[in-house]
Design a protein around this motif. Structure first.
Motif, PDB file in Angstrom:
ATOM      1  N   PHE A  19      18.155  -4.439  -2.724  1.00  0.00           N
ATOM      2  CA  PHE A  19      17.408  -4.098  -2.150  1.00  0.00           C
ATOM      3  C   PHE A  19      15.739  -3.788  -2.310  1.00  0.00           C
ATOM      4  CE2 PHE A  19      15.597  -3.268   1.907  1.00  0.00           C
ATOM      5  CZ  PHE A  19      15.728  -2.086   1.797  1.00  0.00           C
ATOM      6  N   THR A  20      15.218  -3.996  -1.776  1.00  0.00           N
ATOM      7  CA  THR A  20      13.517  -4.119  -1.995  1.00  0.00           C
ATOM      8  C   THR A  20      13.382  -4.647  -0.736  1.00  0.00           C
ATOM      9  OG1 THR A  20      13.760  -5.141  -4.298  1.00  0.00           O
ATOM     10  CG2 THR A  20      11.380  -4.429  -3.272  1.00  0.00           C
ATOM     11  N   THR A  21      12.266  -3.421  -0.439  1.00  0.00           N
ATOM     12  CA  THR A  21      11.430  -3.274   0.894  1.00  0.00           C
ATOM     13  C   THR A  21       9.595  -3.036   0.267  1.00  0.00           C
ATOM     14  OG1 THR A  21      10.290  -2.680   2.824  1.00  0.00           O
ATOM     15  CG2 THR A  21      11.506  -1.118   1.195  1.00  0.00           C
ATOM     16  N   TYR A  22       8.626  -4.231   1.342  1.00  0.00           N
ATOM     17  CA  TYR A  22       7.317  -3.926   0.710  1.00  0.00           C
ATOM     18  C   TYR A  22       6.773  -3.545   1.774  1.00  0.00           C
ATOM     19  CZ  TYR A  22       9.418  -6.669  -2.900  1.00  0.00           C
ATOM     20  OH  TYR A  22      10.630  -7.934  -3.961  1.00  0.00           O
ATOM     21  N   CYS A  23       5.370  -3.058   1.224  1.00  0.00           N
ATOM     22  CA  CYS A  23       4.476  -2.733   2.077  1.00  0.00           C
ATOM     23  C   CYS A  23       3.178  -3.187   1.250  1.00  0.00           C
ATOM     24  CB  CYS A  23       4.785  -0.924   2.482  1.00  0.00           C
ATOM     25  SG  CYS A  23       5.712  -0.198   3.338  1.00  0.00           S
ATOM     26  N   ASN A  24       2.175  -3.403   2.946  1.00  0.00           N
ATOM     27  CA  ASN A  24       1.414  -4.219   2.113  1.00  0.00           C
ATOM     28  C   ASN A  24       0.268  -3.345   3.588  1.00  0.00           C
ATOM     29  OD1 ASN A  24      -0.428  -5.697   0.646  1.00  0.00           O
ATOM     30  ND2 ASN A  24      -1.143  -6.631   2.674  1.00  0.00           N
ATOM     31  N   PHE A  45      11.416  12.888   4.008  1.00  0.00           N
ATOM     32  CA  PHE A  45      10.310  12.258   3.168  1.00  0.00           C
ATOM     33  C   PHE A  45      11.388  12.166   1.287  1.00  0.00           C
ATOM     34  CE2 PHE A  45       6.499  13.033   0.578  1.00  0.00           C
ATOM     35  CZ  PHE A  45       6.702  12.994  -1.269  1.00  0.00           C
ATOM     36  N   LEU A  46      10.741  10.601   1.417  1.00  0.00           N
ATOM     37  CA  LEU A  46      11.126  10.634  -0.088  1.00  0.00           C
ATOM     38  C   LEU A  46      10.754  10.885  -1.816  1.00  0.00           C
ATOM     39  CD1 LEU A  46      13.550   6.834   0.507  1.00  0.00           C
ATOM     40  CD2 LEU A  46      14.118   9.279   0.731  1.00  0.00           C
ATOM     41  N   ILE A  47       9.603  10.705  -1.024  1.00  0.00           N
ATOM     42  CA  ILE A  47       8.185  10.489  -2.934  1.00  0.00           C
ATOM     43  C   ILE A  47       7.135   9.702  -2.275  1.00  0.00           C
ATOM     44  CG2 ILE A  47       8.160   7.945  -3.240  1.00  0.00           C
ATOM     45  CD1 ILE A  47       9.311   9.161  -6.145  1.00  0.00           C
ATOM     46  N   GLN A  48       5.894  10.630  -2.811  1.00  0.00           N
ATOM     47  CA  GLN A  48       4.393   9.881  -2.270  1.00  0.00           C
ATOM     48  C   GLN A  48       3.811   9.720  -3.725  1.00  0.00           C
ATOM     49  OE1 GLN A  48       0.699  12.859  -0.752  1.00  0.00           O
ATOM     50  NE2 GLN A  48       0.916  13.343  -1.923  1.00  0.00           N
ATOM     51  N   LEU A  49       2.769   8.368  -2.958  1.00  0.00           N
ATOM     52  CA  LEU A  49       2.646   7.826  -4.613  1.00  0.00           C
ATOM     53  C   LEU A  49       1.044   8.031  -4.708  1.00  0.00           C
ATOM     54  CD1 LEU A  49       4.603   4.155  -4.595  1.00  0.00           C
ATOM     55  CD2 LEU A  49       4.809   6.594  -5.783  1.00  0.00           C
ATOM     56  N   VAL A  50       0.307   8.259  -5.558  1.00  0.00           N
ATOM     57  CA  VAL A  50      -1.139   9.164  -5.296  1.00  0.00           C
ATOM     58  C   VAL A  50      -2.136   7.540  -6.718  1.00  0.00           C
ATOM     59  CG1 VAL A  50      -2.878  10.570  -5.368  1.00  0.00           C
ATOM     60  CG2 VAL A  50      -0.938  11.073  -5.186  1.00  0.00           C
ATOM     61  N   LYS A  51      -1.567   7.590  -7.223  1.00  0.00           N
ATOM     62  CA  LYS A  51      -2.267   7.048  -8.960  1.00  0.00           C
ATOM     63  C   LYS A  51      -2.048   4.906  -8.663  1.00  0.00           C
ATOM     64  CE  LYS A  51      -1.986  10.800 -11.561  1.00  0.00           C
ATOM     65  NZ  LYS A  51      -1.183  11.482 -13.016  1.00  0.00           N
ATOM     66  N   SER A  52      -3.129   4.703  -8.948  1.00  0.00           N
ATOM     67  CA  SER A  52      -3.401   3.234  -9.506  1.00  0.00           C
ATOM     68  C   SER A  52      -2.320   2.340 -10.146  1.00  0.00           C
ATOM     69  CB  SER A  52      -4.853   2.549  -9.642  1.00  0.00           C
ATOM     70  OG  SER A  52      -4.471   1.852  -9.537  1.00  0.00           O
ATOM     71  N   GLY A  53      -0.897   2.074  -9.800  1.00  0.00           N
ATOM     72  CA  GLY A  53      -0.537   1.311 -10.700  1.00  0.00           C
ATOM     73  C   GLY A  53       0.625   2.507 -10.869  1.00  0.00           C
ATOM     74  N   LEU A  61      16.252   4.331  -7.260  1.00  0.00           N
ATOM     75  CA  LEU A  61      15.393   4.254  -5.826  1.00  0.00           C
ATOM     76  C   LEU A  61      14.391   3.985  -7.675  1.00  0.00           C
ATOM     77  CD1 LEU A  61      17.427   5.152  -4.380  1.00  0.00           C
ATOM     78  CD2 LEU A  61      15.459   6.137  -3.024  1.00  0.00           C
ATOM     79  N   THR A  62      13.538   3.227  -7.128  1.00  0.00           N
ATOM     80  CA  THR A  62      11.906   2.698  -7.864  1.00  0.00           C
ATOM     81  C   THR A  62      10.859   2.286  -6.544  1.00  0.00           C
ATOM     82  OG1 THR A  62      13.553   2.196 -10.020  1.00  0.00           O
ATOM     83  CG2 THR A  62      10.984   1.550  -9.814  1.00  0.00           C
ATOM     84  N   PHE A  63       9.963   3.087  -7.071  1.00  0.00           N
ATOM     85  CA  PHE A  63       9.039   3.505  -6.050  1.00  0.00           C
ATOM     86  C   PHE A  63       7.363   3.023  -6.959  1.00  0.00           C
ATOM     87  CE2 PHE A  63      10.977   5.394  -2.419  1.00  0.00           C
ATOM     88  CZ  PHE A  63      11.730   6.272  -3.876  1.00  0.00           C
ATOM     89  N   GLN A  64       7.030   1.627  -6.871  1.00  0.00           N
ATOM     90  CA  GLN A  64       5.960   1.217  -6.855  1.00  0.00           C
ATOM     91  C   GLN A  64       4.414   0.763  -6.173  1.00  0.00           C
ATOM     92  OE1 GLN A  64       6.175  -2.865  -8.646  1.00  0.00           O
ATOM     93  NE2 GLN A  64       7.924  -2.086 -10.298  1.00  0.00           N
ATOM     94  N   PHE A  65       3.485   1.775  -6.721  1.00  0.00           N
ATOM     95  CA  PHE A  65       1.717   1.466  -5.588  1.00  0.00           C
ATOM     96  C   PHE A  65       1.045   0.935  -6.573  1.00  0.00           C
ATOM     97  CE2 PHE A  65      -0.992   2.838  -3.166  1.00  0.00           C
ATOM     98  CZ  PHE A  65      -1.772   3.696  -2.805  1.00  0.00           C
ATOM     99  N   GLY A  66       0.692  -0.293  -5.865  1.00  0.00           N
ATOM    100  CA  GLY A  66       0.338  -1.733  -6.650  1.00  0.00           C
ATOM    101  C   GLY A  66      -1.528  -0.455  -7.086  1.00  0.00           C
ATOM    102  N   GLU A  67      -2.053  -1.510  -8.272  1.00  0.00           N
ATOM    103  CA  GLU A  67      -3.172  -1.607  -8.776  1.00  0.00           C
ATOM    104  C   GLU A  67      -4.470  -0.832  -7.902  1.00  0.00           C
ATOM    105  OE1 GLU A  67      -1.778  -1.683 -12.879  1.00  0.00           O
ATOM    106  OE2 GLU A  67      -3.786  -1.404 -11.941  1.00  0.00           O
ATOM    107  N   ALA A  68      -4.163  -3.007  -6.607  1.00  0.00           N
ATOM    108  CA  ALA A  68      -5.451  -1.928  -6.077  1.00  0.00           C
ATOM    109  C   ALA A  68      -4.988  -0.854  -4.767  1.00  0.00           C
ATOM    110  CB  ALA A  68      -5.516  -2.698  -5.800  1.00  0.00           C
ATOM    111  N   LYS A  69      -3.979  -0.107  -5.333  1.00  0.00           N
ATOM    112  CA  LYS A  69      -4.061   0.699  -4.073  1.00  0.00           C
ATOM    113  C   LYS A  69      -3.663   0.234  -2.353  1.00  0.00           C
ATOM    114  CE  LYS A  69      -4.855   5.392  -4.507  1.00  0.00           C
ATOM    115  NZ  LYS A  69      -5.037   6.667  -5.246  1.00  0.00           N
ATOM    116  N   LYS A  70      -3.034  -1.242  -2.727  1.00  0.00           N
ATOM    117  CA  LYS A  70      -3.332  -1.634  -1.232  1.00  0.00           C
ATOM    118  C   LYS A  70      -1.745  -2.257  -0.947  1.00  0.00           C
ATOM    119  CE  LYS A  70      -6.123  -3.728   0.199  1.00  0.00           C
ATOM    120  NZ  LYS A  70      -7.627  -4.875   1.259  1.00  0.00           N
ATOM    121  N   ASN A  71      -0.938  -2.335  -1.935  1.00  0.00           N
ATOM    122  CA  ASN A  71       0.742  -2.628  -1.477  1.00  0.00           C
ATOM    123  C   ASN A  71       2.073  -1.410  -2.468  1.00  0.00           C
ATOM    124  OD1 ASN A  71       1.041  -3.639  -4.047  1.00  0.00           O
ATOM    125  ND2 ASN A  71      -0.883  -5.145  -3.647  1.00  0.00           N
TER     126      ASN A  71
END
Lengths: 112, 114
Positions: A19-24, A45-53, A61-71
């Protein structure tokens, strides 16, 4: 104003499927957080992502933060019935402390 | 203790009633929040208190009146509500640190306005 779009709105899977869910976000974020709300429960609360990429893992569970920090995305491997609930992303622009913008949420149903 | 405690869990009130929702945390958090959540929707921010001072009011109608008596307590006073105000009201707290906004939510008060 800032918007955080989240897709899909609903996802039905068989137990064991991924399963995957996406935010933009419409704007660059300072950080993004993920919350899970079980049926009849409150957001947790599950997790917080701060850094680009940034990529973080919590068991299946795998969480990703986009390079542009928008998705951002949340991927669950081999879903279990305990994964049922609504998953929300929530972004913070870095101004006006406390003002998180929540995505609409993805409601996950897992069929045994 | 990592809990945010909300009372009551359920509340039914008429449009002329006055009631209060209560929230308590003992984690030493200096930011506290009220959110409103409708079914199948995300939480909507109503108010933020930081260091016991109101820092954000998201243009909430005056029939909702927040109060922060001390760093551990948060109240929401309700008066002359409308049926469309029926929702789950969530309290949350967080540490007041730049770059960190991990929210701890209470279990909420399910409010019905008749």
């Amino acid at each position: 104003g800032q918007q955080v779009m989240q897709i899909p709105q609903y996802q039905h899977v068989q137990e064991g499927e991924d399963f995957t869910t996406y935010c933009n976000s419409s704007t660059t974020l300072s950080n993004i957080q993920w919350y899970k709300q079980r049926p009849g429960g409150h957001p947790v609360f599950l997790i917080q992502l701060v850094k680009s990429g940034e990529v973080k893992k919590q068991k299946r569970l795998t969480f990703q933060f986009g390079e542009a920090k928008k998705n951002s995305s949340l991927h669950i491997t081999a879903t279990q019935t305990t994964d049922v609930g609504t998953y929300f992303c929530a972004g913070w622009r870095g101004t006006s402390y406390g003002k998180l913008t929540f995505g609409q949420g993805t409601i996950l149903t897992v069929h045994p | 203790d990592t809990e945010v405690t909300q009372t009551p869990k359920h509340l039914v009130m008429g449009m002329t009633n006055k009631k209060s929702l209560k929230c308590e945390q003992h984690m030493g958090h200096r930011a506290m929040y009220w959110y409103k959540q409708k079914a199948k929707k995300p939480p909507e921010l109503m108010f933020v208190y930081s260091y016991e001072k109101l820092s954000i009011n998201e243009s909430v109608p005056s029939r909702f009146s927040p109060e922060c008596p001390n760093s551990s307590l948060l109240n929401l006073h309700l008066h002359a509500l409308q049926p469309e105000d029926s929702a789950l009201y969530l309290c949350a707290s967080s540490t007041y640190q730049e770059g960190s906004m991990k929210l701890f939510f209470g279990s909420g008060t399910q409010l019905s306005v008749l």
